[in-house]
Design a protein around this motif. Sequence first.
Motif, short mmCIF file in Angstrom:
data_model
loop_
_atom_site.label_atom_id
_atom_site.label_comp_id
_atom_site.label_asym_id
_atom_site.label_seq_id
_atom_site.Cartn_x
_atom_site.Cartn_y
_atom_site.Cartn_z
N ALA A 55 -38.04 -10.99 35.96
CA ALA A 55 -39.04 -11.45 36.93
C ALA A 55 -40.40 -11.75 36.30
O ALA A 55 -41.00 -12.77 36.59
CB ALA A 55 -39.21 -10.40 38.03
N ASP A 56 -40.88 -10.86 35.48
CA ASP A 56 -42.19 -11.14 34.89
C ASP A 56 -42.31 -10.43 33.55
O ASP A 56 -41.43 -9.64 33.16
CB ASP A 56 -43.33 -10.79 35.85
N VAL A 57 -43.37 -10.73 32.86
CA VAL A 57 -43.51 -10.24 31.48
C VAL A 57 -43.60 -8.71 31.44
O VAL A 57 -42.97 -8.05 30.62
CB VAL A 57 -44.73 -10.91 30.81
N ILE B 195 -47.37 -14.03 26.43
CA ILE B 195 -47.54 -14.78 27.70
C ILE B 195 -48.62 -15.85 27.57
O ILE B 195 -48.56 -16.88 28.24
CB ILE B 195 -47.84 -13.81 28.86
N HIS B 196 -49.63 -15.61 26.71
CA HIS B 196 -50.69 -16.61 26.58
C HIS B 196 -50.38 -17.67 25.51
O HIS B 196 -51.16 -18.60 25.30
CB HIS B 196 -52.03 -15.93 26.26
N ALA B 197 -49.23 -17.53 24.82
CA ALA B 197 -48.92 -18.43 23.71
C ALA B 197 -48.79 -19.90 24.12
O ALA B 197 -49.22 -20.78 23.37
CB ALA B 197 -47.66 -17.97 23.00
N PRO C 171 -52.64 -3.23 32.18
CA PRO C 171 -51.29 -2.73 32.54
C PRO C 171 -50.45 -2.24 31.35
O PRO C 171 -49.40 -1.63 31.57
CB PRO C 171 -50.64 -3.95 33.21
N PHE C 172 -50.90 -2.47 30.13
CA PHE C 172 -50.13 -1.93 28.99
C PHE C 172 -50.01 -0.41 29.11
O PHE C 172 -48.95 0.16 28.88
CB PHE C 172 -50.79 -2.30 27.65
N TRP C 173 -51.11 0.26 29.48
CA TRP C 173 -51.06 1.72 29.62
C TRP C 173 -50.08 2.09 30.74
O TRP C 173 -49.25 2.97 30.57
CB TRP C 173 -52.45 2.26 29.99
#
Length: 386
Positions: free
Chosen positions: A92-94, A200-202, A121-123
């Motif tokens: 669904a998402d990264v 995701i920003h690539a 959100p990494f944490w």
Amino acid sequence: MTVVPLEALPLETLRRRSSSKWRTYPDDVLPLFVAETDFPLAEPIRTRLADAVEIGDTGYTPADPGIRDAYVGFAARRFGWTVDPRRIVTTADVMMGVVELLRATTSPGDRVVITPPVYPPFWICIEEAGGVAEEVPLLDDGQTWRLDLSGIEAALADGARAVLLCNPHNPTGSLHDREALAALAEIADRYGAIVISDEIHAPLAAPDAGFTPFLAAGPAAERVGFAVTSASKAFNLAGLKCALMIAASAERAADLTGLPREVAWRTGLFGALAGIAAFSPESDGWLDALLVRLEQNRRLLGELLAEHLPRAVYRAPDVGFLAWVDLSAYGWGTDPAAAILRECRVAFHHGPEFGTAGAGHVRINVGCAPEVLTDAVRRVAAFAAS
Ligand SMILES: Cc1ncc(COP(=O)(O)O)c(C=O)c1O
């Protein structure tokens, strides 16, 4: 050939949107916080989604909707990177991809290295996967942000099991160079750790921007790594829910195919259809026009700050629409975005959410019209002068 910069939609149209960027604050607030952008959809995406609406094509996503081949083509055209479509699984998402990959490759309580300041959100996602985030901050020499390779090595030597990389990096918009990525991969390989590279920003990196996909950084990277990416940032498709998890070795690909079947079933059909259109050559013109606009806006922000907020510290990002600005000199406390929202009716992202290095900082989303960016900085300048 000169590429004409993409124009953002007018504010009155954007205020009719129902997404988070436009519904979190009242209409007197200029929203430059969450990572959504203000441009019209690329025409191939619009048509593909309109066709799907027309025929009620709103069911479940098939196992291979075509997004893998579309991404393989995109990676080859934009990054000169060869991806094996059989080593891609969608979800669904990264962040869901990150959580599932961590669950599959680490054990509860394992430490996972992150490199703050970094996407908040990494944490949360490491915790969701049962892990514990271990911070090894980026090194900042005042010119560039770099991975602290010896700090990461020390963490892995001390038992950390994984690295969650952000490439390109959010919030700084910086690229990690090939040498650093290859060295990171070697270190992870030495300690039997895995690397999950959030890319995701690539898609916002132009072919000549110098972006290196982590999995293209050599054989060790292929052994230890996964990439997770999506069309959602470059093409503003976050609500449609489709991300790609990519492996480059048989062993890591086996991790992907071993994920619970539900992980792939969660891929949104509209996300996949939009992603196929986004990654197709027909959308390259739109993307190139977007990149010109973003480059102009990154430069414009530098000019505006120099003129109106000269004590701000800003380094233009290498790529993308997120800018990391140090406003500590203005004395607005650890979270200048809070004071700016209250006093200027401008919403920037709160620096401290990106880690302790974010004190005194804001993240500014420049994926908007130049007029909006100008208005936002002028409002803050008026507050600074008051
Ligand atoms: C680095 C990074 N990773 C992940 C995400 C969220 O992606 P998704 O909505 O696909 O989980 C964002 C959103 O801005 C991001 O900047």
